[in-house]
Design a protein around this motif. Structure first.
Motif, PDB file in Angstrom:
ATOM      1  N   LEU A 196       0.827  -1.202   0.000  1.00 47.39           N
ATOM      2  CA  LEU A 196       0.000   0.000   0.000  1.00 47.39           C
ATOM      3  C   LEU A 196       0.867   1.260   0.000  1.00 47.39           C
ATOM      4  O   LEU A 196       0.570   2.230  -0.724  1.00 47.39           O
ATOM      5  CB  LEU A 196      -0.927   0.008   1.218  1.00 47.39           C
ATOM      6  N   TYR A 197       1.928   1.265   0.787  1.00 47.15           N
ATOM      7  CA  TYR A 197       2.835   2.419   0.802  1.00 47.15           C
ATOM      8  C   TYR A 197       3.523   2.592  -0.558  1.00 47.15           C
ATOM      9  O   TYR A 197       3.659   3.717  -1.053  1.00 47.15           O
ATOM     10  CB  TYR A 197       3.885   2.259   1.899  1.00 47.15           C
ATOM     11  N   LEU A 198       3.951   1.487  -1.158  1.00 44.55           N
ATOM     12  CA  LEU A 198       4.594   1.563  -2.465  1.00 44.55           C
ATOM     13  C   LEU A 198       3.621   2.076  -3.522  1.00 44.55           C
ATOM     14  O   LEU A 198       3.977   2.900  -4.367  1.00 44.55           O
ATOM     15  CB  LEU A 198       5.122   0.186  -2.867  1.00 44.55           C
ATOM     16  N   THR A 199       2.391   1.598  -3.463  1.00 49.88           N
ATOM     17  CA  THR A 199       1.377   2.034  -4.419  1.00 49.88           C
ATOM     18  C   THR A 199       1.086   3.515  -4.265  1.00 49.88           C
ATOM     19  O   THR A 199       0.973   4.250  -5.256  1.00 49.88           O
ATOM     20  CB  THR A 199       0.085   1.224  -4.228  1.00 49.88           C
ATOM     21  N   GLY A 200       0.981   3.963  -3.035  1.00 51.82           N
ATOM     22  CA  GLY A 200       0.715   5.372  -2.801  1.00 51.82           C
ATOM     23  C   GLY A 200       1.869   6.271  -3.186  1.00 51.82           C
ATOM     24  O   GLY A 200       1.672   7.401  -3.650  1.00 51.82           O
ATOM     25  N   SER A 201       3.084   5.791  -3.026  1.00 58.71           N
ATOM     26  CA  SER A 201       4.261   6.601  -3.345  1.00 58.71           C
ATOM     27  C   SER A 201       4.481   6.716  -4.849  1.00 58.71           C
ATOM     28  O   SER A 201       4.764   7.802  -5.371  1.00 58.71           O
ATOM     29  CB  SER A 201       5.504   5.996  -2.688  1.00 58.71           C
ATOM     30  N   ASN A 202       4.358   5.604  -5.564  1.00 53.75           N
ATOM     31  CA  ASN A 202       4.569   5.613  -7.016  1.00 53.75           C
ATOM     32  C   ASN A 202       3.890   4.379  -7.591  1.00 53.75           C
ATOM     33  O   ASN A 202       4.497   3.300  -7.668  1.00 53.75           O
ATOM     34  CB  ASN A 202       6.059   5.625  -7.353  1.00 53.75           C
ATOM     35  N   GLU A 203       2.650   4.530  -7.993  1.00 55.16           N
ATOM     36  CA  GLU A 203       1.860   3.382  -8.426  1.00 55.16           C
ATOM     37  C   GLU A 203       2.430   2.732  -9.681  1.00 55.16           C
ATOM     38  O   GLU A 203       2.474   1.507  -9.783  1.00 55.16           O
ATOM     39  CB  GLU A 203       0.414   3.810  -8.672  1.00 55.16           C
ATOM     40  N   GLU A 204       2.871   3.536 -10.642  1.00 58.37           N
ATOM     41  CA  GLU A 204       3.381   2.983 -11.882  1.00 58.37           C
ATOM     42  C   GLU A 204       4.652   2.172 -11.625  1.00 58.37           C
ATOM     43  O   GLU A 204       4.836   1.083 -12.180  1.00 58.37           O
ATOM     44  CB  GLU A 204       3.662   4.102 -12.887  1.00 58.37           C
ATOM     45  N   ALA A 205       5.530   2.698 -10.789  1.00 56.48           N
ATOM     46  CA  ALA A 205       6.752   1.967 -10.451  1.00 56.48           C
ATOM     47  C   ALA A 205       6.411   0.668  -9.730  1.00 56.48           C
ATOM     48  O   ALA A 205       7.066  -0.364  -9.937  1.00 56.48           O
ATOM     49  CB  ALA A 205       7.661   2.834  -9.589  1.00 56.48           C
ATOM     50  N   ALA A 206       5.389   0.719  -8.870  1.00 51.69           N
ATOM     51  CA  ALA A 206       4.978  -0.490  -8.162  1.00 51.69           C
ATOM     52  C   ALA A 206       4.472  -1.546  -9.138  1.00 51.69           C
ATOM     53  O   ALA A 206       4.801  -2.732  -9.016  1.00 51.69           O
ATOM     54  CB  ALA A 206       3.885  -0.144  -7.144  1.00 51.69           C
ATOM     55  N   ARG A 207       3.694  -1.129 -10.135  1.00 54.12           N
ATOM     56  CA  ARG A 207       3.198  -2.074 -11.143  1.00 54.12           C
ATOM     57  C   ARG A 207       4.357  -2.706 -11.910  1.00 54.12           C
ATOM     58  O   ARG A 207       4.390  -3.915 -12.132  1.00 54.12           O
ATOM     59  CB  ARG A 207       2.263  -1.366 -12.117  1.00 54.12           C
TER      60      ARG A 207
END
Length: 321
Positions: A196-207
């Motif tokens: 959730l933190y990764l998605t909130g920080s940079n969703e595209e990078a997380a994907r």
């Protein structure tokens, strides 16, 4: 020397100053309340404040998970109201049906969260408008079921149990502590929380990194919906009747509490402990209104002022970044 200064700077940057600041504000308001009422800091008085704040704390804790992932859930108030109606309708005044009623109410909350998760995470609809639409739909469904009046008959043991004091502590406070502990563990100690933190920080990078963004967002909404329904059950026990407005306005207070506690609409930030500080700040502000001998209408003024202040704080923080 330069290295030690760099380490110190890194540690200072990692400190959640907003979360710390809200707790300092809570202490300041508590001292003001003590000056107005010498008995305010007695254990029983403080526990009563926590008991009053418990439903909002439960809702806000669930919303924090969604906000960390750069999303929002405006349907939790309507979810709480619908869950309360479902529980009251199924209880039928029988203690033997309490477990069934509570289970059904929580299931309704989870289903609402699942719908939100599908629309926002998989269909990629705008979360603010989408969850607001879901809230309106739920309110309409609620009014259709109840005819706009109190609905269902509560079991005697339901209110007796949830309004009791367990081991010298109000049941609502114990339930709040349980929700906070579970959500804090999920958010800060599990892969789900890190996602959730990764998605909130940079969703595209997380994907691109292979993070299961859609699944995590959906689970966050399911959790928020279930917790919202749980808050509706606590409110049902407090008021003794189910209705269309039992959870009205809780979504906005919960958002304000989360923002005051350090969460942002840009995601990647926020903690459960900061959110609870925001909840206590709101609750103490309302308490000061009552201690000042002002009417309930002034609580609405204070509520609106604090929400505006929370948004202003967010805007100032954003501009500085």
């Amino acid at each position: 020397m330069d290295r030690s200064q760099g380490v110190l700077a890194a540690r200072l940057a990692a400190v959640d100053w907003r979360g710390l600041g809200v707790w300092l504000a809570v202490i300041a308001l508590a001292l003001v309340a003590l000056a107005m009422s010498p008995g305010f800091l007695s254990p029983r008085s403080l526990l009563n404040v926590l008991r009053q704040a418990a439903p909002l704390g439960i809702v806000a804790t669930g919303i924090t998970l969604v906000m960390v992932a750069r999303r929002v859930d405006l349907s939790v108030g309507a979810t709480a109201s619908l869950a309360a109606v479902v529980a009251a309708a199924l209880m039928r005044g029988s203690d033997e049906r309490i477990v069934l009623a509570i289970g059904a109410a929580l299931t309704v909350g989870a289903l609402v969260g699942l719908v939100n998760g599908f629309l926002v995470a998989r269909a990629r609809l705008e979360p603010f408008v989408t969850t607001l639409g879901v809230a309106i739909l739920l309110n309409g469904l609620n009014r259709t079921l109840t005819g706009g009046t109190a609905y269902g008959v509560l079991a005697p043991g339901f209110r007796r149990t949830l309004n009791a004091w367990w081991g010298g502590v109000p049941a609502a406070v114990v339930l709040l502590a349980a929700v906070v502990a579970v959500c804090a563990f999920l958010l800060h100690r599990t892969r789900f929380g890190r996602t959730l933190y990764l998605t909130g920080s940079n969703e595209e990078a997380a994907r691109l990194s292979g993070v299961p963004v859609v699944r995590s967002l959906t689970l966050a909404y399911v959790t928020s919906g279930t917790i919202g329904a749980f808050a509706g059950i606590v409110l049902l026990a407090r008021y003794g009747i189910s209705g269309n407005l039992i959870g009205e306005g809780y979504e906005f207070d919960a958002l304000a509490a989360a923002v005051l506690g350090g969460a942002t609409f840009e995601g990647g930030k926020g903690t459960v402990w900061g959110t609870i500080g925001g909840v206590l700040l709101l609750s103490l502000a309302y308490t000061l209104v009552l201690l000042g001998g002002l009417s309930y209408h002034w609580q609405l003024v204070v509520r609106g002022g604090i929400i505006i202040g929370a948004v202003t704080l967010y805007a100032l923080t954003r501009s500085r970044r």
